[in-house]
Design an enzyme around this catalytic site. Structure first.
Site, PDB file in Angstrom:
ATOM      1  N   CYS A  52       0.853  -1.198   0.000  1.00  0.00           N
ATOM      2  CA  CYS A  52       0.000   0.000   0.000  1.00  0.00           C
ATOM      3  C   CYS A  52       0.885   1.243   0.000  1.00  0.00           C
ATOM      4  O   CYS A  52       1.996   1.221   0.526  1.00  0.00           O
ATOM      5  CB  CYS A  52      -0.876  -0.030   1.253  1.00  0.00           C
ATOM      6  SG  CYS A  52      -1.897   1.430   1.522  1.00  0.00           S
ATOM      7  N   SER A  54       0.613   3.698   1.842  1.00  0.00           N
ATOM      8  CA  SER A  54       0.891   4.131   3.222  1.00  0.00           C
ATOM      9  C   SER A  54       2.206   3.527   3.735  1.00  0.00           C
ATOM     10  O   SER A  54       2.924   4.172   4.510  1.00  0.00           O
ATOM     11  CB  SER A  54      -0.254   3.737   4.157  1.00  0.00           C
ATOM     12  OG  SER A  54      -1.466   4.284   3.708  1.00  0.00           O
ATOM     13  N   HIS A  57       4.848   5.767   2.423  1.00  0.00           N
ATOM     14  CA  HIS A  57       4.926   7.022   3.198  1.00  0.00           C
ATOM     15  C   HIS A  57       5.810   6.827   4.429  1.00  0.00           C
ATOM     16  O   HIS A  57       6.609   7.689   4.782  1.00  0.00           O
ATOM     17  CB  HIS A  57       3.537   7.448   3.697  1.00  0.00           C
ATOM     18  CG  HIS A  57       2.583   7.907   2.631  1.00  0.00           C
ATOM     19  ND1 HIS A  57       2.978   8.465   1.447  1.00  0.00           N
ATOM     20  CD2 HIS A  57       1.219   7.920   2.612  1.00  0.00           C
ATOM     21  CE1 HIS A  57       1.904   8.791   0.735  1.00  0.00           C
ATOM     22  NE2 HIS A  57       0.817   8.458   1.415  1.00  0.00           N
ATOM     23  N   HIS A  74       0.364  -3.842   6.392  1.00  0.00           N
ATOM     24  CA  HIS A  74      -0.879  -3.711   7.169  1.00  0.00           C
ATOM     25  C   HIS A  74      -2.097  -4.173   6.385  1.00  0.00           C
ATOM     26  O   HIS A  74      -3.215  -3.875   6.768  1.00  0.00           O
ATOM     27  CB  HIS A  74      -1.056  -2.249   7.596  1.00  0.00           C
ATOM     28  CG  HIS A  74      -1.174  -1.325   6.419  1.00  0.00           C
ATOM     29  ND1 HIS A  74      -0.082  -0.890   5.709  1.00  0.00           N
ATOM     30  CD2 HIS A  74      -2.252  -0.823   5.795  1.00  0.00           C
ATOM     31  CE1 HIS A  74      -0.495  -0.140   4.710  1.00  0.00           C
ATOM     32  NE2 HIS A  74      -1.812  -0.084   4.725  1.00  0.00           N
ATOM     33  N   CYS A 180      -7.090  -3.495   3.819  1.00  0.00           N
ATOM     34  CA  CYS A 180      -6.841  -2.047   3.651  1.00  0.00           C
ATOM     35  C   CYS A 180      -7.517  -1.480   2.404  1.00  0.00           C
ATOM     36  O   CYS A 180      -8.604  -0.938   2.487  1.00  0.00           O
ATOM     37  CB  CYS A 180      -5.356  -1.685   3.659  1.00  0.00           C
ATOM     38  SG  CYS A 180      -5.146   0.123   3.566  1.00  0.00           S
TER      39      CYS A 180
END
Ligand code: PAD
Ligand code: ZN
Ligand code: ZN
Length: 380
Positions: A52, A54, A57, A74, A180
């Site tokens: 993902c 994220s 990031h 996640h 997610c």
């Protein structure tokens, strides 16, 4: 006194995991030690885990509260290996999805029907709760966790508030996306925005999250779904999933919100920012209808970035909202979303462009950075 435990609950497991040792560095596959689950925890063998934005990031230090070395990941699905004392309703061999947004069921947020936040969630907090620090050791060092779940590891520890038991028939290399991207996007449309039949929608960013918003808008009966991305290779998939129009800001010599306002005679009913840029968040708000438009922030912007908006945009009647994980109360809803996917209410296959062995995790992230993948699934 006999303790109620199941599985190899007293043994430390040594297994492989992908560690980011320092900000901006690639993953290194290491042998880590995963302790036995304590009371109110389970240990899970991860079978499939998605990549993902994220995670990316965090690698670049864009989200506050992330500490290194860390095990990311996640968006996963796995099988219970052992169960600590006091955990009910799950046994070794059951299939589960880890929850980056937990649901303890008891806190002030869990008891409020209007939010899916939980006091146990790690988002926006600088450290894990002290009584929850367990988990990974590597080369004598304690390795931090992402969102208290860290799924880029063959085994992980989950608190009882941070997993959902799912149907034994579920294909784990697909339903991991319910952990997610899919739930986040789909829920942003059906829960957070509550898209109405016949409405107009604009979706900024066509990754796994934005495409799942499109799936949600279509299921909700939107009449027009306008997909916005700079990368035109994403357009074919967006159309396949229900976008009626696809546009790139590069093709216009005026701001994209003006283009969208003209296309819809005054602005869309619902707009969704699924990129993680504050300028696009403002653009999404400006694209929404003057009197009754709703904008949902889904993308996660760097924690140092701020949005500046003209308050008149709100005074005239627009609504600006945001949510993690599509507003779903995770433990309640994930099993239902998994059942809906088995019943083919929606398909997850279109979101998966690549499947790689776990060891090729760096290759998977390169595909994301190059804009070549929607979701890459890593399998153990
Ligand atoms: P992704 O990188 O797969 O997709 C992002 C898309 O945005 C890509 O197709 C890009 O080409 C496109 N894009 C980039 N810049 C621009 C621009 N200036 N204008 C138009 N399009 C652009 O990411 P993703 O789908 O995995 O995640 C999207 C965001 O959502 C990201 O910020 C991630 O951190 C966030 C997220 N939020 C939640 C949540 O719970 N709210 C959950 C998961 C992901
Ligand atoms: Zn995610
Ligand atoms: Zn709670």
């Amino acid at each position: 006194m006999k303790r109620f435990t199941q599985g190899s609950v007293h043994q430390v497991i040594k297994c492989k995991a992908a560690i980011i040792w320092e900000t901006g560095k690639p993953f290194s596959i290491e042998e880590v030690e995963v302790p036995a689950p304590r009371a109110h925890e389970i240990r899970v063998k991860i079978v499939a885990t998605g990549i993902c934005r994220s995670d990316e990031h965090v690698i670049h230090g864009l989200l506050s509260g992330s500490e290194f070395p860390i095990i990311l990941g996640h968006e996963a699905a796995g099988i219970v290996e052992s169960v600590g004392e006091g955990v009910t309703g799950v046994k070794p061999g059951d299939k589960v999805i880890p929850l980056f947004m937990p649901q303890c069921g008891k806190c002030v947020y869990c008891r409020n029907p209007n939010t899916n936040m939980c006091v146990n969630c790690s988002i926006g907090k600088s450290e894990e709760p002290k009584d929850r620090i367990v988990t990974f050791m590597c080369k004598g060092k304690q390795i931090h966790r992402m969102s208290n779940i860290s799924t880029f590891s063959e085994y992980t520890i989950l608190h009882e508030s941070a997993f959902a038991k799912i149907d034994a028939k579920a294909p784990l290399d697909r339903v991991c996306l319910i952990g997610c991207a899919f739930s986040t996007g789909y829920g942003s449309a059906v829960n957070t925005a509550k898209v109405q039949p016949g409405s107009t929608c604009a979706v900024f960013g066509l990754g796994g999250v934005g495409l799942s918003v499109i799936i949600g808008c279509k299921v909700a009966g939107a009449a027009q779904i306008i997909a916005v991305d700079l990368n035109k290779t994403k357009f074919a998939k967006a159309k396949e999933l229900g976008a009626t129009d696809c546009i790139s800001p590069h093709d216009y010599d005026k701001p994209i919100h003006e283009v969208l306002t003209e296309m819809t005679n005054g602005g869309v009913d619902y707009s969704f920012e699924c990129i993680g840029r504050t300028d696009s968040m403002v653009g999404a708000l400006q694209s929404s209808n003057f009197g009754f438009g709703t904008t949902v922030i889904v993308g996660v912007a760097p924690s140092t970035d701020k949005m500046a908006i003209d308050p008149m945009l709100m005074l005239t009647g627009r609504t600006l909202k945001g949510a993690f994980f599509g507003g779903w109360k995770s433990k309640d809803w994930i099993p239902k979303l998994v059942s809906d996917s088995i019943a083919k209410k929606f398909s997850l296959d279109e979101l998966v462009t690549h499947t790689l062995p776990f060891e090729k995790i760096n290759e998977g992230f390169e595909l994301l950075r190059a804009g070549k993948s929607i979701r890459t699934i890593l399998t153990f």
